[in-house]
Design an enzyme around this catalytic site. Structure first.
Site, PDB file in Angstrom:
ATOM      1  N   ASP A   1      -1.182  -1.175   6.461  1.00  0.00           N
ATOM      2  CA  ASP A   1      -1.194  -0.706   7.850  1.00  0.00           C
ATOM      3  C   ASP A   1      -2.132  -1.493   8.750  1.00  0.00           C
ATOM      4  O   ASP A   1      -2.214  -1.244   9.942  1.00  0.00           O
ATOM      5  CB  ASP A   1      -1.534   0.785   7.917  1.00  0.00           C
ATOM      6  CG  ASP A   1      -2.920   1.095   7.360  1.00  0.00           C
ATOM      7  OD1 ASP A   1      -3.717   0.151   7.175  1.00  0.00           O
ATOM      8  OD2 ASP A   1      -3.199   2.278   7.119  1.00  0.00           O
TER       9      ASP A   1
ATOM     10  N   THR B   1      -2.586   2.360  -4.808  1.00  0.00           N
ATOM     11  CA  THR B   1      -2.774   3.740  -4.379  1.00  0.00           C
ATOM     12  C   THR B   1      -4.074   4.297  -4.951  1.00  0.00           C
ATOM     13  O   THR B   1      -4.527   3.871  -6.023  1.00  0.00           O
ATOM     14  CB  THR B   1      -1.583   4.630  -4.821  1.00  0.00           C
ATOM     15  OG1 THR B   1      -1.840   5.981  -4.421  1.00  0.00           O
ATOM     16  CG2 THR B   1      -1.389   4.592  -6.335  1.00  0.00           C
ATOM     17  N   GLY B   2      -4.630   5.220  -4.232  1.00  0.00           N
ATOM     18  CA  GLY B   2      -5.827   5.905  -4.718  1.00  0.00           C
ATOM     19  C   GLY B   2      -5.487   7.109  -5.575  1.00  0.00           C
ATOM     20  O   GLY B   2      -6.386   7.791  -6.085  1.00  0.00           O
TER      21      GLY B   2
ATOM     22  N   ASP C   1      -6.629  -1.916   5.267  1.00  0.00           N
ATOM     23  CA  ASP C   1      -6.042  -2.956   4.420  1.00  0.00           C
ATOM     24  C   ASP C   1      -6.406  -4.362   4.896  1.00  0.00           C
ATOM     25  O   ASP C   1      -5.899  -5.347   4.349  1.00  0.00           O
ATOM     26  CB  ASP C   1      -4.506  -2.821   4.396  1.00  0.00           C
ATOM     27  CG  ASP C   1      -4.062  -1.512   3.777  1.00  0.00           C
ATOM     28  OD1 ASP C   1      -4.705  -1.073   2.806  1.00  0.00           O
ATOM     29  OD2 ASP C   1      -3.090  -0.931   4.273  1.00  0.00           O
TER      30      ASP C   1
ATOM     31  N   LYS D   1      -8.883  -2.935  -2.956  1.00  0.00           N
ATOM     32  CA  LYS D   1      -7.518  -3.457  -2.827  1.00  0.00           C
ATOM     33  C   LYS D   1      -7.499  -4.980  -2.861  1.00  0.00           C
ATOM     34  O   LYS D   1      -6.614  -5.591  -3.455  1.00  0.00           O
ATOM     35  CB  LYS D   1      -6.890  -2.955  -1.524  1.00  0.00           C
ATOM     36  CG  LYS D   1      -6.600  -1.462  -1.512  1.00  0.00           C
ATOM     37  CD  LYS D   1      -5.992  -1.027  -0.190  1.00  0.00           C
ATOM     38  CE  LYS D   1      -5.722   0.478  -0.184  1.00  0.00           C
ATOM     39  NZ  LYS D   1      -5.140   0.924   1.106  1.00  0.00           N
TER      40      LYS D   1
ATOM     41  N   ASP E   1       0.870  -1.168   0.000  1.00  0.00           N
ATOM     42  CA  ASP E   1       0.000   0.000   0.000  1.00  0.00           C
ATOM     43  C   ASP E   1       0.911   1.223   0.000  1.00  0.00           C
ATOM     44  O   ASP E   1       1.885   1.273   0.756  1.00  0.00           O
ATOM     45  CB  ASP E   1      -0.897  -0.013   1.238  1.00  0.00           C
ATOM     46  CG  ASP E   1      -1.802   1.194   1.294  1.00  0.00           C
ATOM     47  OD1 ASP E   1      -2.471   1.472   0.290  1.00  0.00           O
ATOM     48  OD2 ASP E   1      -1.820   1.872   2.345  1.00  0.00           O
ATOM     49  N   LYS E   2       0.627   2.211  -0.839  1.00  0.00           N
ATOM     50  CA  LYS E   2       1.546   3.343  -0.987  1.00  0.00           C
ATOM     51  C   LYS E   2       1.577   4.247   0.246  1.00  0.00           C
ATOM     52  O   LYS E   2       2.605   4.405   0.892  1.00  0.00           O
ATOM     53  CB  LYS E   2       1.170   4.175  -2.215  1.00  0.00           C
ATOM     54  CG  LYS E   2       1.946   5.493  -2.342  1.00  0.00           C
ATOM     55  CD  LYS E   2       1.480   6.262  -3.552  1.00  0.00           C
ATOM     56  CE  LYS E   2       1.722   7.744  -3.443  1.00  0.00           C
ATOM     57  NZ  LYS E   2       0.988   8.439  -2.408  1.00  0.00           N
ATOM     58  N   THR E   3       0.439   4.814   0.590  1.00  0.00           N
ATOM     59  CA  THR E   3       0.404   5.838   1.635  1.00  0.00           C
ATOM     60  C   THR E   3       0.629   5.228   3.011  1.00  0.00           C
ATOM     61  O   THR E   3      -0.103   4.337   3.436  1.00  0.00           O
ATOM     62  CB  THR E   3      -0.939   6.589   1.613  1.00  0.00           C
ATOM     63  OG1 THR E   3      -1.142   7.117   0.303  1.00  0.00           O
ATOM     64  CG2 THR E   3      -0.942   7.714   2.621  1.00  0.00           C
TER      65      THR E   3
END
Length: 698
Positions: free
Chosen positions: A585, A538-539, A589, A566, A387-389
């Site tokens: 996180d 990512t969104g 997720d 996701k 997950d990016k953020t």
């Protein structure tokens, strides 16, 4: 409930690998579990230490009697060339042998009873069977048909078993004792601030809201929040963070960590099972009780080996007594040796000792394993999805560039100063990024007056006698401030622009972007070197996502992904035949962590109770994903080595003990030597597992 009650653990007195949080019986041997004492400076690993001490005591008490029986044996006298004879010699040997059999064999009898009550005959049943056969044959030779007995063989066999189990349990305790050592990080007492004075109180009696003083060099007794003082705290045993962590007012501290150079006043925020250390211990305990698939295979093999051992003993006796007659003594000796040498203890220890060390080694590196199956699968991964953020990036906005309007004649630093002076009153993450940049550049933030917020657009305020507006393009349009055309950098399309105007004149633009973690690029590079592909969820728009993906070297980028979608991206990769790990996180997720073959929750910090993950990483460090896969591969290597040794040992030892080399080479493996080989085999797999402790995961 007190901390001691919450963290009480129970273990099998015969098998240190068995650790439970409730009293009961051992699932392997059926013996009652005994409490492991932890938390005090004089505490011991009670259950394991008690059994270890019992074996040691019985060994030394029976040793003189074993030597006496050996000296009185006619075979020994013949081999060594001396002769001792007296009236009642046979009865004397019988009484001494009986004492050795009953006193020395008692722990094996108890454990065998437990194994049989659970319909799980294993090592202790074989030991009991072997010494009972030897004892029964000797009684018959003494009272029913005069002849040579097996008293000295039985006695030395029991002595070797006691010695082997004593040494073996010492080795196993070294492999499994780390859990108790982790619990003992909590100091037994704390300096409680009460009515303005400081009194020492037992840590387990502290309650939420209490305040304690932690002096330099002392361990922090319990989780809390710093209310006064500054210091550096060593948290490596808790979070795996190798460097001391600065702590000041408002920061959280973890019970068991070491305060270094300053005095802290800490307000208790968690007690009992809610503390970070209690959660870590719980996860380690669960991991040690969980079984990887390879252990289930070893368990089945060990159970089959019991029957192979009995069959080998029976066949050996039949062959040497009936088919190739060598006499009853010879046949019984070979049969006992075949049974003893095939004891499946090494096979039973091969995997559990490795998993015990793996779980504690992982915890020391900030890697908490919830299920060993997840770690076992990690070595086979094809794709690691991030997950990016908050995972590859910090989830915080940072300033990438400042471009000023030359006509306004305001420097880049002054634009930052004025913008930060307004945004310091805002709680928006973009504003925080601007304020943080001014601190990084050592630019002083000025006081602001007449602050006015424009929701979704920005804010205005009076700073140093100037009217300053900070916000998006819509804010400047609403305030009727004309924006001059300025040359935008190539990265602008992936950044968020913040426009600044001073006294109604457009002053410049501050560009901000989500900060990529320094460790992310190195983590992606190492994963690729290990033969894995990476993906990012990512969104963000495709433009932003592609820039981040290219910068990090990501193989597959999924943009415009909503939180609920996701899990579908993970499924998409799985449908392609890939074994997939998801790194996120652990909050939004959760579905994708559960769907993945291996779910890895990152950045749990002190809140390690992440239900949806197989593995929990304490820090927000993508490099710990690399460490996790490295740990998986090293663990598998040790498991394979131990299984190869345990099975290979039996393949060669059983035929030799059964006498296959006797006709051609005259080689015969006596029962006591078979017992030594069996014990040595068990110790070898434990010592090999212990080598895992020295492995580096970097």
């Amino acid at each position: 409930m007190t901390r001691g009650e919450e963290m009480r653990m129970y273990t099998c007195p015969m098998d240190p690998d068995v650790i439970r949080d409730m009293p009961g019986t051992c699932p392997k041997c059926g013996m009652n579990l005994v409490p492991m004492k932890t938390g005090g400076k004089n505490d011991v690993h009670a259950g394991h230490g008690g059994a270890e001490e019992d074996f040691r005591r019985r060994f030394f008490i029976t040793l003189p009697l074993v030597l006496l029986v050996t000296i009185l044996s006619s075979n020994i006298q013949q081999w060594l060339g001396f002769h001792i004879a007296f009236s009642g010699e046979g009865l004397a040997v019988f009484f001494i042998g009986t004492l050795i059999y009953l006193y020395g064999g008692l722990p094996f009898f108890k454990a065998a009873k437990g194994e049989l009550s659970h319909k799980n005959p294993a090592m202790m049943t074989l030991v009991t069977f072997a010494i009972t056969v030897a004892y029964g044959f000797s009684i018959a030779a003494t009272f029913l048909f005069p002849g040579q007995s097996l008293y000295w063989e039985m006695s030395t066999l029991i002595s070797v078993f006691l010695l082997g189990h004593w040494l073996e349990m010492r080795a196993v305790r070294g492999a499994t004792g780390a859990l108790a050592e982790l619990v003992k990080l909590i100091p037994p007492s704390a300096h409680l601030v009460k009515d303005g004075t400081i009194v020492d109180m037992e840590t387990e009696k502290l309650t939420i809201g209490d305040r304690v003083i932690v002096k330099p060099g002392e361990k922090i007794p319990i989780d809390g929040i710093v209310k006064d003082g500054e210091s550096s705290v060593e948290e490596s045993m808790i979070t795996g963070e190798s460097r001391p962590v600065p702590k000041k007012v408002g920061n959280t501290v973890v019970g068991g960590s070491l305060n270094q150079d300053g005095s802290l006043t800490v307000e208790v925020s968690k007690t009992g099972a809610d503390t970070a250390l209690a959660q870590i211990v719980k996860l380690i305990r669960e991991a040690q009780s969980s079984k990887p698939n390879v252990q289930r295979l070893a368990d089945r093999a060990a159970s089959v080996l019991f029957y192979i051992a009995v069959a080998a003993g029976a066949f050996s006796f039949i062959f040497w007594y009936f088919l190739s007659p060598e006499g009853a003594i010879f046949a019984a000796t070979v049969a006992v040796a075949a049974v003893v040498v095939a004891c499946p203890h090494a096979l039973g220890l091969a995997i559990p000792t490795v998993t015990s060390i793996t779980s504690t080694l992982g915890a020391k590196n900030g890697i908490l394993i919830k299920d060993m199956k997840g770690l076992e699968m990690a070595r086979k991964l094809d794709y690691v999805v991030f997950d990016k953020t908050g995972t590859l990036t910090k989830g915080e906005f940072g300033v990438t560039e400042v471009i000023s309007n030359g006509e306004a004649r305001i420097s880049d630093d002054d634009i930052l100063k004025l913008a930060a002076s307004v945004d310091v009153l805002s709680e928006h993450s973009i504003g925080k990024g601007i304020v943080d940049e001014t601190k990084r550049r050592n630019i002083a933030v000025l006081g602001a007056k007449n602050f006015l917020s424009y929701p979704g657009k920005g804010a205005t305020a009076a700073v140093d006698g100037k009217n300053v507006a900070v916000g998006n393009q819509k804010l400047l349009e609403e305030l009727k401030i004309a924006m001059k055309e300025i040359e935008m950098p190539a990265e602008a399309k992936t950044s968020t622009p913040v426009y600044v105007a001073v006294d109604g004149v457009f002053a410049g633009v501050i560009f901000l972007a989500d900060i990529i973690r320094d460790e992310s690029k190195e983590a992606i590079r190492k994963l690729r070197a290990m033969g894995m592909k990476t993906a990012m969820l990512t969104g963000d728009t495709e433009d932003v996502a592609d820039v981040v993906g290219r910068e990090l070297g990501i193989d597959t980028v999924f943009a415009h992904v909503l939180p609920e979608d996701k899990v579908n991206k993970v499924k998409e990769l799985q449908r392609g035949g890939n074994i997939v790990a998801m790194v996120g996180d652990g909050v939004n997720d959760a579905p994708s962590l559960t769907q993945a073959h291996v779910g890895i929750a990152i950045g749990a910090g002190t809140d390690v109770a992440v239900e949806s993950a197989d593995i929990v990483l304490m820090k927000n460090d993508p490099l710990d994903v690399v460490k996790t896969i490295t740990l998986s591969r090293k663990t598998n290597k040790k498991m394979v080595q131990n299984l190869a040794w345990a099975t290979g040992y039996n393949v060669f030892a059983i035929p030799i003990a059964a006498g296959v080399l006797y006709p051609s080479l005259g080689v015969l493996l006596r029962p006591e030597w078979a017992a030594l080989l069996m014990s040595a085999s068990s110790v070898i797999v434990v010592m090999n597992a212990l080598l895992l402790r020295k492995q580096k995961l970097d």
